[in-house]
Scaffold this motif. Structure first.
Motif, PDB file in Angstrom:
ATOM      1  N   THR A   1       3.938  28.846 -47.399  1.00 40.83           N
ATOM      2  CA  THR A   1       3.296  28.416 -46.222  1.00 40.83           C
ATOM      3  C   THR A   1       4.292  27.415 -45.442  1.00 40.83           C
ATOM      4  N   VAL A   2       4.161  27.752 -44.054  1.00 43.70           N
ATOM      5  CA  VAL A   2       5.202  26.869 -43.177  1.00 43.70           C
ATOM      6  C   VAL A   2       4.330  25.365 -42.845  1.00 43.70           C
ATOM      7  N   SER A   3       4.900  24.334 -43.171  1.00 44.07           N
ATOM      8  CA  SER A   3       4.138  23.072 -42.513  1.00 44.07           C
ATOM      9  C   SER A   3       3.857  22.917 -41.267  1.00 44.07           C
ATOM     10  N   SER A   4       2.809  22.453 -40.635  1.00 51.61           N
ATOM     11  CA  SER A   4       2.621  22.277 -39.121  1.00 51.61           C
ATOM     12  C   SER A   4       3.547  20.928 -38.875  1.00 51.61           C
ATOM     13  N   ARG A   5       4.032  20.208 -39.602  1.00 51.17           N
ATOM     14  CA  ARG A   5       4.532  18.792 -39.323  1.00 51.17           C
ATOM     15  C   ARG A   5       5.908  18.695 -40.000  1.00 51.17           C
ATOM     16  N   PRO A   6       6.897  18.291 -39.056  1.00 50.43           N
ATOM     17  CA  PRO A   6       8.123  18.423 -39.846  1.00 50.43           C
ATOM     18  C   PRO A   6       8.406  17.011 -41.015  1.00 50.43           C
ATOM     19  N   HIS A   7       9.224  17.500 -41.868  1.00 45.95           N
ATOM     20  CA  HIS A   7       9.487  16.316 -43.052  1.00 45.95           C
ATOM     21  C   HIS A   7      10.955  15.466 -42.709  1.00 45.95           C
ATOM     22  N   VAL A   8      10.981  14.379 -43.302  1.00 46.13           N
ATOM     23  CA  VAL A   8      12.148  13.617 -43.281  1.00 46.13           C
ATOM     24  C   VAL A   8      12.980  14.103 -44.265  1.00 46.13           C
ATOM     25  N   PHE A   9      14.325  14.437 -43.798  1.00 46.05           N
ATOM     26  CA  PHE A   9      15.320  14.789 -45.070  1.00 46.05           C
ATOM     27  C   PHE A   9      16.415  13.936 -44.804  1.00 46.05           C
ATOM     28  N   THR A  10      16.846  13.555 -45.975  1.00 48.97           N
ATOM     29  CA  THR A  10      18.136  12.680 -45.899  1.00 48.97           C
ATOM     30  C   THR A  10      19.496  13.751 -46.282  1.00 48.97           C
ATOM     31  N   THR A  11      20.308  13.406 -45.447  1.00 52.01           N
ATOM     32  CA  THR A  11      21.518  14.758 -45.379  1.00 52.01           C
ATOM     33  C   THR A  11      22.544  14.045 -46.456  1.00 52.01           C
ATOM     34  N   ALA A  12      23.532  14.919 -46.750  1.00 51.08           N
ATOM     35  CA  ALA A  12      24.656  14.283 -47.595  1.00 51.08           C
ATOM     36  C   ALA A  12      25.360  13.163 -47.169  1.00 51.08           C
ATOM     37  N   ASP A  13      25.350  12.965 -45.823  1.00 51.71           N
ATOM     38  CA  ASP A  13      26.225  11.733 -45.455  1.00 51.71           C
ATOM     39  C   ASP A  13      25.224  10.510 -45.270  1.00 51.71           C
ATOM     40  N   GLY A  14      24.194  10.709 -45.668  1.00 46.16           N
ATOM     41  CA  GLY A  14      23.194   9.485 -45.594  1.00 46.16           C
ATOM     42  C   GLY A  14      22.125   9.425 -44.481  1.00 46.16           C
ATOM     43  N   LYS A  15      22.350  10.282 -43.534  1.00 44.68           N
ATOM     44  CA  LYS A  15      21.610  10.178 -42.327  1.00 44.68           C
ATOM     45  C   LYS A  15      19.991  10.729 -42.656  1.00 44.68           C
ATOM     46  N   THR A  16      19.207  10.524 -41.725  1.00 43.53           N
ATOM     47  CA  THR A  16      18.075  11.312 -41.812  1.00 43.53           C
ATOM     48  C   THR A  16      17.708  12.222 -40.722  1.00 43.53           C
ATOM     49  N   GLN A  17      17.145  13.238 -40.917  1.00 38.17           N
ATOM     50  CA  GLN A  17      16.617  14.302 -39.958  1.00 38.17           C
ATOM     51  C   GLN A  17      15.213  14.758 -40.074  1.00 38.17           C
ATOM     52  N   GLN A  18      14.599  15.269 -39.011  1.00 43.24           N
ATOM     53  CA  GLN A  18      13.065  15.961 -39.003  1.00 43.24           C
ATOM     54  C   GLN A  18      13.446  17.357 -39.531  1.00 43.24           C
ATOM     55  N   VAL A  19      13.051  17.858 -40.567  1.00 41.55           N
ATOM     56  CA  VAL A  19      13.272  19.493 -40.798  1.00 41.55           C
ATOM     57  C   VAL A  19      11.986  20.093 -41.001  1.00 41.55           C
ATOM     58  N   THR A  20      11.924  21.465 -40.703  1.00 39.91           N
ATOM     59  CA  THR A  20      10.919  22.279 -41.007  1.00 39.91           C
ATOM     60  C   THR A  20      10.718  22.823 -42.420  1.00 39.91           C
ATOM     61  N   VAL A  21       9.499  22.480 -43.103  1.00 40.22           N
ATOM     62  CA  VAL A  21       9.405  22.650 -44.521  1.00 40.22           C
ATOM     63  C   VAL A  21       8.584  23.759 -44.871  1.00 40.22           C
ATOM     64  N   MET A  22       8.577  24.356 -46.015  1.00 40.34           N
ATOM     65  CA  MET A  22       7.588  25.400 -46.468  1.00 40.34           C
ATOM     66  C   MET A  22       6.870  24.682 -48.025  1.00 40.34           C
ATOM     67  N   THR A  23       5.795  25.080 -48.078  1.00 37.41           N
ATOM     68  CA  THR A  23       5.098  24.602 -49.424  1.00 37.41           C
ATOM     69  C   THR A  23       4.515  25.806 -49.921  1.00 37.41           C
ATOM     70  N   ASP A  24       4.364  25.316 -51.442  1.00 36.04           N
ATOM     71  CA  ASP A  24       3.621  26.476 -52.388  1.00 36.04           C
ATOM     72  C   ASP A  24       3.238  25.819 -53.677  1.00 36.04           C
ATOM     73  N   ARG A  25       2.160  26.228 -54.068  1.00 41.14           N
ATOM     74  CA  ARG A  25       1.624  25.783 -55.497  1.00 41.14           C
ATOM     75  C   ARG A  25       1.649  27.107 -56.411  1.00 41.14           C
ATOM     76  N   SER A  26       2.277  27.101 -57.058  1.00 42.05           N
ATOM     77  CA  SER A  26       2.427  28.270 -58.146  1.00 42.05           C
ATOM     78  C   SER A  26       3.138  28.036 -59.257  1.00 42.05           C
ATOM     79  N   PRO A  27       3.171  28.843 -60.383  1.00 47.50           N
ATOM     80  CA  PRO A  27       4.059  28.551 -61.752  1.00 47.50           C
ATOM     81  C   PRO A  27       5.346  28.650 -61.428  1.00 47.50           C
TER      82      PRO A  27
END
Length: 442
Positions: A248-274
């Motif tokens: 499921t695509v989340s309706s709100r962006p999440h904060v992601f820390t990039t490899a060079d230490g910066k932060t970005q707002q990104v679109t995320v997906m979620t799932d609950r399963s084995p």
């Protein structure tokens, strides 16, 4: 002493791999017995003649060995490629590169062959058995997905093909044709590099384009093929698979820390399963199954501040991560991402000790005397796109001469909120079909 009048021709290895999320439209498997590739290229030119021999595929290697060999090789190539910055999104197909180089090794002798063995692991016989084991595992995964989907549209497509493109004037040895058929299910396409290099390049690019579902329309650029080219060894792999459980695509962006230490707002997906979980020194992993469970994507998430350290250990981390030990209910948060990587792997392979192949090579097992053929380039392209439906991936490589889940009431949270690595693999051998890093999904 080096002969003064001998013409030294070029051999090119090329490989391409695309992956993108989309609806699954068809289903095919890698060959499990020798066959020639006779599909028409999309260039409109007359199809080349295909030379092949009837030979059964070799006995598959043990699954653990095949997976270990490919994981070690893939991790070392990824780290040795100076064109892949630690702070960029990038991916390769270890399977595609390994297949193209192993086809080259089948015709290499002396120190040329010994250097390839040290890079690939094992002998030419072992390498063919490794490829056959992975082909067999992937074919089984596709068959399982087909059975699960029943009358519905196929949920998984994997097409893999090996081919060798030889100039009409080059007398390819029958023993080499037998090795290609038994180890890789490949035939030899004859083209006119000498008089029509542009036409030959168009046929090869058309073949790759068709077998990567248009994701890699031009693997070989104008300078990659010349009138001095005598052979191109090409592997193409295309993968398209749905997640076992749609995300499921989340309706709100999440904060992601990039490899060079910066932060970005990104679109995320979620799932609950084995899913299967794993852990090692400085990292955790989660293995997300595709439909029917025969293929999966494993995410390797370094601990905070450990990205570079885990990256340096990729060859060993990959084998451990794809053997996820704990199957449990997981609440996953994962960003959408895509990569597109095009690289010449000669510098990386030279760093790994493969040098004779690009100089005074002994490829006399393919054709001609020692020193007549050498590899001029190893071209690889990989495209990967991942969304809530699943993954579509393709890769090509060209070498040119000239499990049960345990349900819990509280799922384990696995949030991918910083730079990570991913592996797309079969769940029998664990061999990496695709390997990449996501430094910044945005």
């Amino acid at each position: 002493m080096r002969p003064s009048r001998r013409t030294r021709h070029a051999l090119l290895l090329a490989c391409a791999v695309p992956a993108v999320p989309a609806m699954i439209a068809g289903c095919a498997t890698a060959p499990t017995a020798a066959q020639s590739t006779t599909g028409q290229p999309s260039t409109g030119r007359q199809a080349p003649q295909v030379l092949s021999v009837g030979a059964q595929r070799v006995t598959p290697a043990p699954a653990a060995r095949a997976g270990g060999d490919l994981s070690s090789f893939g991790g070392r190539v990824f780290l040795a490629d100076a064109g892949i910055s630690p702070t960029s999104n990038a991916a390769i197909s270890p399977y595609s590169i390994y297949s193209a180089l192993a086809m080259t090794r089948a015709g290499a002798k002396g120190e040329t062959g010994a250097q390839l063995d040290r890079a690939l692991g094992g002998s030419a016989k072992v390498q063919g058995a490794d490829v056959t084991a992975i082909d067999t595992a992937v074919a089984a995964a596709v068959s399982a997905a087909r059975r699960e989907s029943g009358a519905k549209a196929p949920q998984m497509v994997v097409t893999n093909a090996n081919s060798i493109w030889s100039d009409r004037s080059l007398p390819v040895r029958k023993t080499y044709l037998t090795s290609l058929a038994a180890g890789f299910g490949a035939g030899v396409h004859t083209v006119d590099f000498r008089h029509d290099p542009a036409g030959a390049r168009g046929q090869i690019n058309g073949w790759v384009k068709d077998r990567t579902n248009q994701l890699i329309p031009q693997l070989l650029g104008p300078s990659a093929v010349s009138s001095q080219t005598r052979i191109e060894l090409v592997n193409a792999i295309y993968l398209k698979a749905r997640w076992a459980e749609r995300m499921t695509v989340s309706s709100r962006p999440h904060v992601f820390t990039t490899a060079d230490g910066k932060t970005q707002q990104v679109t995320v997906m979620t799932d609950r399963s084995p899913m299967s979980l794993g852990a090692g020194h400085g990292w955790r992993s989660v293995t997300i199954p595709y439909t029917a469970g025969g293929l999966a994507m494993t995410i390797v998430l370094p601990e905070k501040g450990r990205y570079d350290a885990v990256r340096r250990q990729l060859p060993s981390v990959l084998s451990d991560a794809t053997r996820g030990t704990t199957s449990t209910q997981v609440q996953l948060t994962l960003p959408k991402f895509s990569t597109n990587t095009h690289t010449n792997l000669v510098p990386a392979l030279t760093t790994m000790g493969v040098r004779a192949l690009f100089g005074r090579a002994d490829l006399s097992g393919i054709a001609g005397p020692p020193g007549e053929l050498k590899v001029s380039s190893v071209i690889h392209q990989s495209v990967v796109k991942v969304d809530e439906f699943g993954t579509q991936a393709a890769a090509a490589t060209a070498v040119g001469v000239a499990p049960g889940a345990v349900r819990q009431s509280q799922p384990v949270s696995f949030v991918v909120d910083r730079a990570f690595f991913f592996v797309i693999h079969d769940t029998t051998t664990g061999a990496p079909l695709f390997l990449g890093q996501v430094a910044n999904p945005a």
